[in-house]
Write a protein that holds these residues in place. Structure first.
Motif, PDB file in Angstrom:
ATOM      1  N   ILE A 289     -18.222  -2.290  -9.120  1.00 44.29           N
ATOM      2  CA  ILE A 289     -17.059  -2.773  -8.387  1.00 44.29           C
ATOM      3  C   ILE A 289     -16.157  -3.593  -9.304  1.00 44.29           C
ATOM      4  O   ILE A 289     -16.616  -4.494 -10.014  1.00 44.29           O
ATOM      5  N   VAL A 290     -14.877  -3.254  -9.293  1.00 47.08           N
ATOM      6  CA  VAL A 290     -13.857  -4.001 -10.038  1.00 47.08           C
ATOM      7  C   VAL A 290     -12.768  -4.410  -9.055  1.00 47.08           C
ATOM      8  O   VAL A 290     -12.276  -3.582  -8.290  1.00 47.08           O
ATOM      9  N   GLU A 291     -12.382  -5.696  -9.062  1.00 44.63           N
ATOM     10  CA  GLU A 291     -11.356  -6.191  -8.153  1.00 44.63           C
ATOM     11  C   GLU A 291      -9.966  -5.974  -8.747  1.00 44.63           C
ATOM     12  O   GLU A 291      -9.704  -6.328  -9.894  1.00 44.63           O
ATOM     13  N   LYS A 292      -9.104  -5.386  -7.952  1.00 43.76           N
ATOM     14  CA  LYS A 292      -7.715  -5.262  -8.362  1.00 43.76           C
ATOM     15  C   LYS A 292      -7.009  -6.608  -8.208  1.00 43.76           C
ATOM     16  O   LYS A 292      -7.315  -7.390  -7.314  1.00 43.76           O
ATOM     17  N   ARG A 293      -6.046  -6.840  -9.059  1.00 43.61           N
ATOM     18  CA  ARG A 293      -5.312  -8.104  -9.006  1.00 43.61           C
ATOM     19  C   ARG A 293      -4.414  -8.124  -7.768  1.00 43.61           C
ATOM     20  O   ARG A 293      -3.708  -7.166  -7.477  1.00 43.61           O
ATOM     21  N   HIS A 294      -4.440  -9.256  -7.053  1.00 44.47           N
ATOM     22  CA  HIS A 294      -3.648  -9.407  -5.833  1.00 44.47           C
ATOM     23  C   HIS A 294      -2.397 -10.224  -6.146  1.00 44.47           C
ATOM     24  O   HIS A 294      -2.444 -11.162  -6.947  1.00 44.47           O
ATOM     25  N   PRO A 295      -1.256  -9.897  -5.534  1.00 40.75           N
ATOM     26  CA  PRO A 295      -0.024 -10.636  -5.841  1.00 40.75           C
ATOM     27  C   PRO A 295      -0.011 -12.078  -5.323  1.00 40.75           C
ATOM     28  O   PRO A 295       0.754 -12.908  -5.841  1.00 40.75           O
ATOM     29  N   LEU A 296      -0.832 -12.398  -4.318  1.00 41.06           N
ATOM     30  CA  LEU A 296      -0.802 -13.748  -3.741  1.00 41.06           C
ATOM     31  C   LEU A 296      -2.121 -14.502  -3.925  1.00 41.06           C
ATOM     32  O   LEU A 296      -2.099 -15.698  -4.251  1.00 41.06           O
ATOM     33  N   PHE A 297      -3.230 -13.835  -3.718  1.00 41.19           N
ATOM     34  CA  PHE A 297      -4.512 -14.529  -3.665  1.00 41.19           C
ATOM     35  C   PHE A 297      -5.319 -14.280  -4.936  1.00 41.19           C
ATOM     36  O   PHE A 297      -5.185 -13.247  -5.581  1.00 41.19           O
ATOM     37  N   ARG A 298      -6.168 -15.276  -5.225  1.00 35.24           N
ATOM     38  CA  ARG A 298      -7.135 -15.149  -6.303  1.00 35.24           C
ATOM     39  C   ARG A 298      -8.499 -15.533  -5.744  1.00 35.24           C
ATOM     40  O   ARG A 298      -8.639 -16.539  -5.038  1.00 35.24           O
ATOM     41  N   ARG A 299      -9.487 -14.722  -6.066  1.00 36.19           N
ATOM     42  CA  ARG A 299     -10.822 -14.938  -5.513  1.00 36.19           C
ATOM     43  C   ARG A 299     -11.673 -15.744  -6.467  1.00 36.19           C
ATOM     44  O   ARG A 299     -11.706 -15.494  -7.673  1.00 36.19           O
ATOM     45  N   GLU A 300     -12.393 -16.715  -5.907  1.00 38.13           N
ATOM     46  CA  GLU A 300     -13.388 -17.497  -6.641  1.00 38.13           C
ATOM     47  C   GLU A 300     -14.660 -17.524  -5.805  1.00 38.13           C
ATOM     48  O   GLU A 300     -14.808 -18.342  -4.910  1.00 38.13           O
ATOM     49  N   GLY A 301     -15.569 -16.604  -6.095  1.00 39.58           N
ATOM     50  CA  GLY A 301     -16.777 -16.501  -5.291  1.00 39.58           C
ATOM     51  C   GLY A 301     -16.440 -15.989  -3.900  1.00 39.58           C
ATOM     52  O   GLY A 301     -15.880 -14.905  -3.731  1.00 39.58           O
ATOM     53  N   ASP A 302     -16.747 -16.797  -2.879  1.00 38.12           N
ATOM     54  CA  ASP A 302     -16.402 -16.453  -1.502  1.00 38.12           C
ATOM     55  C   ASP A 302     -15.110 -17.144  -1.051  1.00 38.12           C
ATOM     56  O   ASP A 302     -14.693 -16.968   0.100  1.00 38.12           O
ATOM     57  N   ASP A 303     -14.486 -17.928  -1.914  1.00 42.04           N
ATOM     58  CA  ASP A 303     -13.257 -18.642  -1.572  1.00 42.04           C
ATOM     59  C   ASP A 303     -12.034 -17.873  -2.063  1.00 42.04           C
ATOM     60  O   ASP A 303     -12.105 -17.100  -3.034  1.00 42.04           O
ATOM     61  N   LEU A 304     -10.920 -18.114  -1.398  1.00 40.94           N
ATOM     62  CA  LEU A 304      -9.632 -17.573  -1.798  1.00 40.94           C
ATOM     63  C   LEU A 304      -8.697 -18.713  -2.153  1.00 40.94           C
ATOM     64  O   LEU A 304      -8.667 -19.737  -1.451  1.00 40.94           O
ATOM     65  N   GLU A 305      -7.949 -18.531  -3.227  1.00 43.15           N
ATOM     66  CA  GLU A 305      -6.969 -19.534  -3.646  1.00 43.15           C
ATOM     67  C   GLU A 305      -5.563 -18.980  -3.467  1.00 43.15           C
ATOM     68  O   GLU A 305      -5.300 -17.816  -3.780  1.00 43.15           O
ATOM     69  N   LEU A 306      -4.674 -19.843  -2.940  1.00 46.97           N
ATOM     70  CA  LEU A 306      -3.287 -19.458  -2.687  1.00 46.97           C
ATOM     71  C   LEU A 306      -2.380 -20.563  -3.213  1.00 46.97           C
ATOM     72  O   LEU A 306      -2.585 -21.742  -2.894  1.00 46.97           O
ATOM     73  N   ALA A 307      -1.394 -20.208  -4.021  1.00 46.35           N
ATOM     74  CA  ALA A 307      -0.416 -21.169  -4.546  1.00 46.35           C
ATOM     75  C   ALA A 307       0.851 -21.107  -3.702  1.00 46.35           C
ATOM     76  O   ALA A 307       1.384 -20.022  -3.453  1.00 46.35           O
ATOM     77  N   VAL A 308       1.327 -22.275  -3.258  1.00 43.88           N
ATOM     78  CA  VAL A 308       2.507 -22.378  -2.404  1.00 43.88           C
ATOM     79  C   VAL A 308       3.509 -23.320  -3.064  1.00 43.88           C
ATOM     80  O   VAL A 308       3.154 -24.444  -3.455  1.00 43.88           O
ATOM     81  N   GLU A 309       4.740 -22.850  -3.211  1.00 40.84           N
ATOM     82  CA  GLU A 309       5.800 -23.706  -3.748  1.00 40.84           C
ATOM     83  C   GLU A 309       6.437 -24.510  -2.609  1.00 40.84           C
ATOM     84  O   GLU A 309       6.671 -23.979  -1.516  1.00 40.84           O
ATOM     85  N   ILE A 310       6.738 -25.791  -2.892  1.00 42.85           N
ATOM     86  CA  ILE A 310       7.301 -26.667  -1.877  1.00 42.85           C
ATOM     87  C   ILE A 310       8.333 -27.585  -2.534  1.00 42.85           C
ATOM     88  O   ILE A 310       8.109 -28.092  -3.639  1.00 42.85           O
ATOM     89  N   PRO A 311       9.484 -27.810  -1.907  1.00 45.27           N
ATOM     90  CA  PRO A 311      10.482 -28.706  -2.497  1.00 45.27           C
ATOM     91  C   PRO A 311       9.990 -30.145  -2.539  1.00 45.27           C
ATOM     92  O   PRO A 311       9.098 -30.547  -1.778  1.00 45.27           O
ATOM     93  N   LEU A 312      10.558 -30.920  -3.415  1.00 44.22           N
ATOM     94  CA  LEU A 312      10.155 -32.315  -3.575  1.00 44.22           C
ATOM     95  C   LEU A 312      10.379 -33.108  -2.295  1.00 44.22           C
ATOM     96  O   LEU A 312       9.560 -33.967  -1.942  1.00 44.22           O
ATOM     97  N   LEU A 313      11.469 -32.820  -1.587  1.00 45.40           N
ATOM     98  CA  LEU A 313      11.756 -33.547  -0.351  1.00 45.40           C
ATOM     99  C   LEU A 313      10.641 -33.354   0.669  1.00 45.40           C
ATOM    100  O   LEU A 313      10.167 -34.320   1.285  1.00 45.40           O
TER     101      LEU A 313
END
Length: 294
Positions: A191-215
């Motif tokens: 099994i090889v995981e394809k790269r996802h445009p939003l999420f990154r897998r770490e074990g059983d967890d998913l990581e998501l980066a969200v941009e937010i303005p300073l205000l």
């Protein structure tokens, strides 16, 4: 291997393949035992001088002669040497073979078996999240009884279970190339995981980066967070989002393949957008507001 699994299909598990598979390969009987070349010198010649004998002129035949068989004349051939030459160690036995043939392994049936053939099976995070069924067509070479090589096509079915990780191996025994005098090779899909445009897998967890303005990072906000599979959830944040701030949402990650019903977490990491330019008036206002905050 950090929870990496290995799945093995045999005749009962895989209904699409009627052939009998060989299981539990062993390398205990990989190479036949060879007699030591020193066994021919197992007894030493006595140092005690013997009495002269009328048959002393008769000596043993050389190893390259008729091997002790009578000559056509009815008498044994005589050697001109009174002492037999000591046996020499063959280079083919003492040295490593220079053949480039692949290493063959033995199995419970006693037949030689070539090493398995590994193939990659690329899956998206969605396929590993929900599970799926993949059908793969393979072409293998099979040797007939006459020695002719023919090609056969096989359709293999792989049931990808929810939560499988990269590196998980699925083995189809006996579905590889088959040569005369040897068992067919196994095929292993990794099994090889394809790269996802939003999420990154770490074990059983998913990581998501969200941009937010300073205000919004300083005053709080309500965000719409995408989930794996296309759904969205509403998330309200009242904290001040500082560098390194993370929000962990339980049971929104990948399913655990070893514990049914359990899921990992969704870890949201924030990227604060700072302004690139400020007027003098804006700088003065910010200074007046934040001057006594630290």
């Amino acid at each position: 291997m950090n929870g990496v699994q290995s799945i093995r299909y045999n005749n009962g598990d895989h209904p699409t393949n009627p052939r009998r598979f060989y299981r539990h390969q062993s390398v205990d009987n990989c190479f036949p035992s060879l007699a030591s070349p020193l066994s021919r010198c197992g007894t030493r010649r006595s140092n005690t001088p013997s009495r002269s004998s009328p048959f002393r002129s008769m000596s043993r035949e050389g190893s390259s002669s008729t091997h002790g068989l009578p000559s056509p004349g009815g008498t044994r051939q005589q050697s001109t040497n009174s002492m037999p030459s000591p046996p020499s160690l063959s280079k083919s036995r003492s040295g490593r073979s220079s053949s480039s043939a692949p290493i063959m392994f033995s199995n419970s049936s006693g037949m030689l078996k070539p090493p398995p053939i590994e193939k990659k099976l690329e899956c998206t995070l969605e396929e590993l999240y929900y599970g799926c069924k993949r059908k793969i067509k393979i072409t293998r070479e099979v040797a007939t009884n006459t020695g002719k090589i023919t090609q056969e096509e096989e359709l293999l079915t792989i049931k990808v279970k929810p939560g499988w990780k990269k590196g998980t191996k699925i083995t189809f025994e006996g579905m590889g190339n088959k040569r005369a005098g040897a068992s067919p090779a196994d095929i292993i899909f990794v099994i090889v995981e394809k790269r996802h445009p939003l999420f990154r897998r770490e074990g059983d967890d998913l990581e998501l980066a969200v941009e937010i303005p300073l205000l919004k990072a300083l005053t709080g906000c309500t965000l719409s967070i995408p989930l794996l599979g296309g759904e969205k959830m509403s998330l309200t944040i009242d904290d001040i989002i500082c560098p390194g701030y993370e929000k962990i949402i339980d049971a929104k990650g990948m399913p655990c393949s070893k514990e049914q019903g359990k899921r990992g977490s969704l870890i949201i990491k924030f990227l604060v957008q700072f302004p690139t330019e400020l007027t003098d008036e804006q700088r003065s206002d910010i200074l007046g507001i934040l001057e006594n905050s630290c």
